[in-house]
Scaffold this active site. Structure first.
Site, short mmCIF file in Angstrom:
data_model
loop_
_atom_site.label_atom_id
_atom_site.label_comp_id
_atom_site.label_asym_id
_atom_site.label_seq_id
_atom_site.Cartn_x
_atom_site.Cartn_y
_atom_site.Cartn_z
N ARG A 38 0.78 -1.09 -0.28
CA ARG A 38 -0.08 -0.04 -0.17
C ARG A 38 0.37 1.18 -0.13
O ARG A 38 1.86 1.15 -0.09
CB ARG A 38 -0.82 0.33 0.97
CG ARG A 38 -1.43 -1.56 1.30
CD ARG A 38 -2.78 -1.58 2.57
NE ARG A 38 -3.50 -2.34 2.29
CZ ARG A 38 -4.17 -2.78 3.70
NH1 ARG A 38 -4.66 -2.04 4.60
NH2 ARG A 38 -5.14 -3.23 3.07
N ASN A 59 2.47 -5.54 -2.79
CA ASN A 59 0.73 -5.76 -2.87
C ASN A 59 0.50 -4.18 -2.11
O ASN A 59 0.79 -3.61 -1.89
CB ASN A 59 0.78 -7.09 -1.00
CG ASN A 59 -0.36 -6.86 -1.13
OD1 ASN A 59 -1.10 -7.54 -1.27
ND2 ASN A 59 -0.84 -6.46 0.27
N GLU A 60 -1.41 -4.66 -3.26
CA GLU A 60 -1.77 -3.54 -3.19
C GLU A 60 -1.27 -2.31 -3.42
O GLU A 60 -1.35 -1.33 -2.32
CB GLU A 60 -2.46 -3.43 -1.74
CG GLU A 60 -3.81 -4.88 -1.99
CD GLU A 60 -4.31 -5.10 -0.56
OE1 GLU A 60 -3.71 -4.05 0.32
OE2 GLU A 60 -4.91 -6.22 -0.14
N ILE A 61 -0.09 -2.13 -4.44
CA ILE A 61 0.81 -0.47 -4.23
C ILE A 61 0.21 -0.17 -4.13
O ILE A 61 1.07 1.66 -4.13
CB ILE A 61 1.76 -0.83 -5.47
CG1 ILE A 61 1.35 -1.22 -6.67
CG2 ILE A 61 2.70 -2.08 -4.20
CD1 ILE A 61 2.49 -1.21 -7.58
#
Length: 825
Positions: free
Chosen positions: A380, A416-418
């Site tokens: 994130r 992940n979910e950048i």
């Protein structure tokens, strides 16, 4: 007189020279590398001063051992937030005077920015909390004397360091892994990277890349010698010498080909040792040994994963690096226990989410046979500017270089979910993100041409890496779990090299219902009002009540699909163990993500046995559910009882009556067809399940259930009781009862425990019996109490509905009763 004085002074000088504090002042030859663990007896100061000179005036130091985090308890206490600040560690170390040696400190992990001082002088720094690093302290060392090591560690908010604070896990502060002192030759092997570019069942090639310390140039007098040794300490490749010139040019040094290598795989994780020596004029001046394994792997386009030429269904889970009572500062024994428990479940694949983990984890995966998805902690937060980018690229390369030789690693995951919840303006801009993902992908492949890159839940960049995972949470964050099969098929068709990372849901230990949500998103027939409020749910995560029954059914369905889906590569359940997070203060246990197959202390939930029934090769039998020993319903209504087992045939016995033998059928629901209708009697019921393996051996499980035909009325009070545990502690149990003393099974509100007087409540562990605030599970909650030799504990349990109930435990009286009971026995 003068001669006597000279003799006296000479004796004094000799005594001084021979004293223990000065022996080390003499130059000593360094025969071989010295590597010493220095975890013990550090002084710790929770003070964020940046001026090292101020440390002398500080008086509130504590003595601790490493690994250590200052967030061991406050992460899961009742106050919002946790300490994000700096602290100091300090220790005196005697360092002998070795000739042509350098002195290094090797940190396996320090979270998240670190400054190292030696004798008051800054020796080095590191930014990034989940990779190891070395600090060369040679210029600051006083040889042959005691040296003061002072380390400042800071986990305060810094948007330029990944991971972002918006990630769904705690960023524990401290020296969270082992710390080592290394005394090494000045001319030495700094890094040895071992590649296996061509592997087959017939032969395997091995290449070495060696780096030396900056400024060190080898002459014609130096050479490198290497050999490959099997696990039985047998040399399988004769020693080969390489000229120093090849090392200086950092060329790939090619070892002789191995014929018919023993291959590394989850079922047969065979390992080799590569011994590399640096020689000067024929004499060894340094040596390093690395562990490797020979294997090759690939994906079929839009299809299965192959290892060593054979299809392998990746059966995986995820792991966060933390544990009840430790936080992230876990001992190596606990790291290895986690991996062993995952392997025991039958998994062959693990995603290390969302950051690189302790070196012991990779060693265990190598040795036990778990394929690893190793993930950069870009979780994130979007994309930052120049400083952020420099830190992120450096951390990726450090991660790859440190873990390069581990045969268990097959995937370098870039994030992940950048895009989500950006910390920077335009941090979620897809054009910028795509360019940066492309850059990271190139860096990863340049650093390691032989492994695959991966990414999860950034759809715009799906084709920028080798392997992609979309987000599929059927039956939890959206829809119903029976959507999974169609969704899975659609994603297989869309993504060429597809792995499914993350699925599952939360479960609160001990919370059960006779009527869990079905695969259609609705309840089955409602026989009493005393059931979960889960009718027609679109988002189970928000509106469901997190029963163990529902999660068991969800996982049972998912596994029935994945174990029979044609050409499916594999997936990984989220997550193996409950873990702490600052983003979930209102969960059943506050600040705990409860999606684990085991609780935060590693105790299996029902769901663990579902996986074991599909994956494990060790025969077992488990009756659902050992955390559901008190049940209630109308008289004469049969209940369906599932037995999870990997045995070929199982028989269920109720109160001595055999209910029949059933064959386990892969894909049949529930429990592979191992379920029976049981007519409970009032009071105690005994269930015995006997499983028969294919070789004829038998395995059994027994469960005693108290069944009640009386329907409870409205909740009226909290009733407290206590019993002594095998460890000498007391388990204080709170039940919500109606006015007739019946337990109210659908009461699920929070309960607050307090203790006055003697004794201590075990709290802030984030487990079902060591949490001060916890939601009821079927009208019950419990907490563990540590007693004292004498005195009384006054326990109170209260919440918004009830003013509180009290229980007094007289420890002296309880101790006397225990002694009498022991004498009677």
């Amino acid at each position: 007189m003068k001669n006597k004085l000279l003799l006296f002074l000479g004796l004094v000088g000799l005594f001084y020279i021979l004293s223990s504090s000065n022996i080390g002042a003499f130059l000593q030859p360094l025969q071989e590398r010295i590597t010493e663990n220095i975890n013990e007896d550090w002084h710790y100061l929770a003070d964020n001063t940046q001026d090292i000179a101020q440390l002398k005036s500080k008086t509130d130091w504590q003595t601790i051992n490493l690994p250590h985090t200052w967030n061991q308890w406050d992460a899961l206490d009742l106050e919002p937030g946790y300490r994000r600040d700096a602290s100091w560690y300090q220790k005196e170390i005697f360092l002998s005077n070795y000739e042509q040696a350098e002195y290094l400190l090797y940190f396996e992990g320090s979270n998240i920015s670190t400054q190292v001082y030696v004798n008051g002088e800054l020796a080095g720094t590191h930014v990034g909390g989940y990779v190891g690093f070395r600090i060369n302290i040679t210029p600051q060392v006083r040889r042959g004397q005691k040296n003061t090591i002072s380390i400042r560690v800071d986990n305060s908010y810094n948007p330029n360091i990944i991971p972002t604070q918006k990630a769904d896990f705690f960023i524990y502060g401290g020296i969270t892994r082992d710390l080592w002192l290394e005394i090494v030759p000045k001319v030495r092997l700094q890094d040895v990277y071992i590649s296996t570019p061509e592997v087959s069942r017939e032969q395997a090639t091995t290449t070495l890349a060696i780096t030396l310390p900056p400024g060190i140039e080898l002459t014609k007098d130096y050479e490198v010698k290497s050999s490959i040794i099997s696990g039985e300490n047998q040399t399988v490749v004769a020693e080969k010498n390489f000229a120093a010139a090849a090392v200086n040019q950092q060329q790939a040094l090619v070892m002789p080909t191995i014929k018919t290598p023993e291959l590394w795989s989850p079922d047969h994780p065979h390992l080799y040792q590569v011994k590399v020596q640096l020689l000067k004029n024929g004499q060894v001046c340094d040596e390093k040994t690395a562990t490797i394994g020979y294997r090759w792997y690939h994906f079929e386009q839009h299809g299965a994963f192959y290892l060593n030429g054979e299809r392998l269904l990746l059966r995986g889970t995820h792991r966060h690096e933390e544990h009840a009572g430790y936080g992230a500062a876990m001992p190596n024994e606990q790291h290895r226990k986690d991996i062993a428990q995952i392997k025991e479940m039958g998994a062959n694949f693990i995603r290390l989410g969302h950051y690189p983990q302790d070196p012991e984890v990779y060693r265990a995966c190598n040795e036990l046979g778990l394929i690893v998805w190793d993930e950069l902690p870009w979780c994130r937060g979007g994309m930052g500017e120049e400083e952020w980018q420099a830190n992120t690229e450096r951390l990726l390369l450090e991660q790859i270089h440190q873990h390069y030789n581990h045969p268990s690693i097959c995937f370098w995951a870039l994030g992940n979910e950048i895009y989500w919840l950006p910390d920077f303006e335009n941090g979620d801009d897809e054009q910028r993100l795509n360019a940066y993902v492309t850059k990271l992908n190139k860096l990863a492949h340049e650093a390691d041409p032989y492994r695959l890159t991966a990414l999860r839940k950034y759809y715009a960049g799906a084709d920028l890496v080798d392997v992609f995972s979309p987000s599929i949470w059927s039956g939890w964050y959206a829809g119903v779990y029976t959507n999974y099969k169609n969704t899975l098929t659609q994603n297989q068709e869309e993504y060429a090299q597809f792995l499914h990372m993350e699925y599952g849901g939360s479960s609160h230990v001990g919370r059960h219902t006779e009527n869990p949500i079905t695969g259609e998103g609705a309840l089955s027939d409602d026989d009493w009002a005393e059931v979960a409020n889960q009718v027609n749910i679109e988002n189970v995560a928000k509106k469901g009540d997190w029963t163990e029954n529902y999660i068991v059914d969800l996982f049972d369905y998912y596994l029935s699909v994945t174990e029979t889906q044609p050409n499916f590569a594999g997936n990984a359940q989220w997550a193996f163990k409950d873990f702490g997070t600052p983003l979930r203060p209102k969960n059943a246990i506050p600040y705990l993500n409860q999606k684990g197959l085991v609780d935060r202390d590693g105790q299996p939930k029902d769901a663990y046995y579902v996986y074991k029934s599909y994956w494990s090769k060790t025969p077992f039998v488990y009756i659902e559910s050992h955390t559901w020993t008190y049940r209630r319903g109308p008289e004469g209504k049969a209940r369906n009882i599932s037995v999870y087992s990997n045995c070929a045939v199982v028989e269920l016995i109720h109160n001595g009556k055999k209910l029949g033998r059933k064959n386990r059928v892969l894909g049949e629901l529930p429990a592979g067809g191992l379920n029976w209708e049981v007519d409970f009697t009032a009071g105690e019921n005994t269930l015995i399940a006997v499983g028969e393996a294919t070789d004829g051996s038998t395995y059994a499980d027994t469960l005693k259930i108290t069944y009640d035909f009386q329907q409870a009325a409205t909740a009226d009070n909290i009733h407290l009781s206590a019993k002594m545990l095998a460890n000498g502690n007391f388990l204080v149990e709170a039940e919500v009862q109606d006015k007739n003393g019946l337990r109210v099974l659908d009461y699920e509100e929070e309960i607050y425990f307090t203790c006055d007087g003697a004794g201590t409540l075990l709290r802030h562990y984030g487990t079902p019996t060591r949490s001060q605030v916890i939601q009821m599970a079927n009208g019950r909650a419990a907490i563990e109490l540590t007693p004292e030799p004498s005195g009384k504990a006054i326990i109170e349990a209260r919440n918004q509905d009830f003013k509180g109930s009290y229980l007094v435990i007289d420890f002296a009286k309880e101790s006397s009763t225990k002694m009498k009971n022991n004498e009677t026995e």
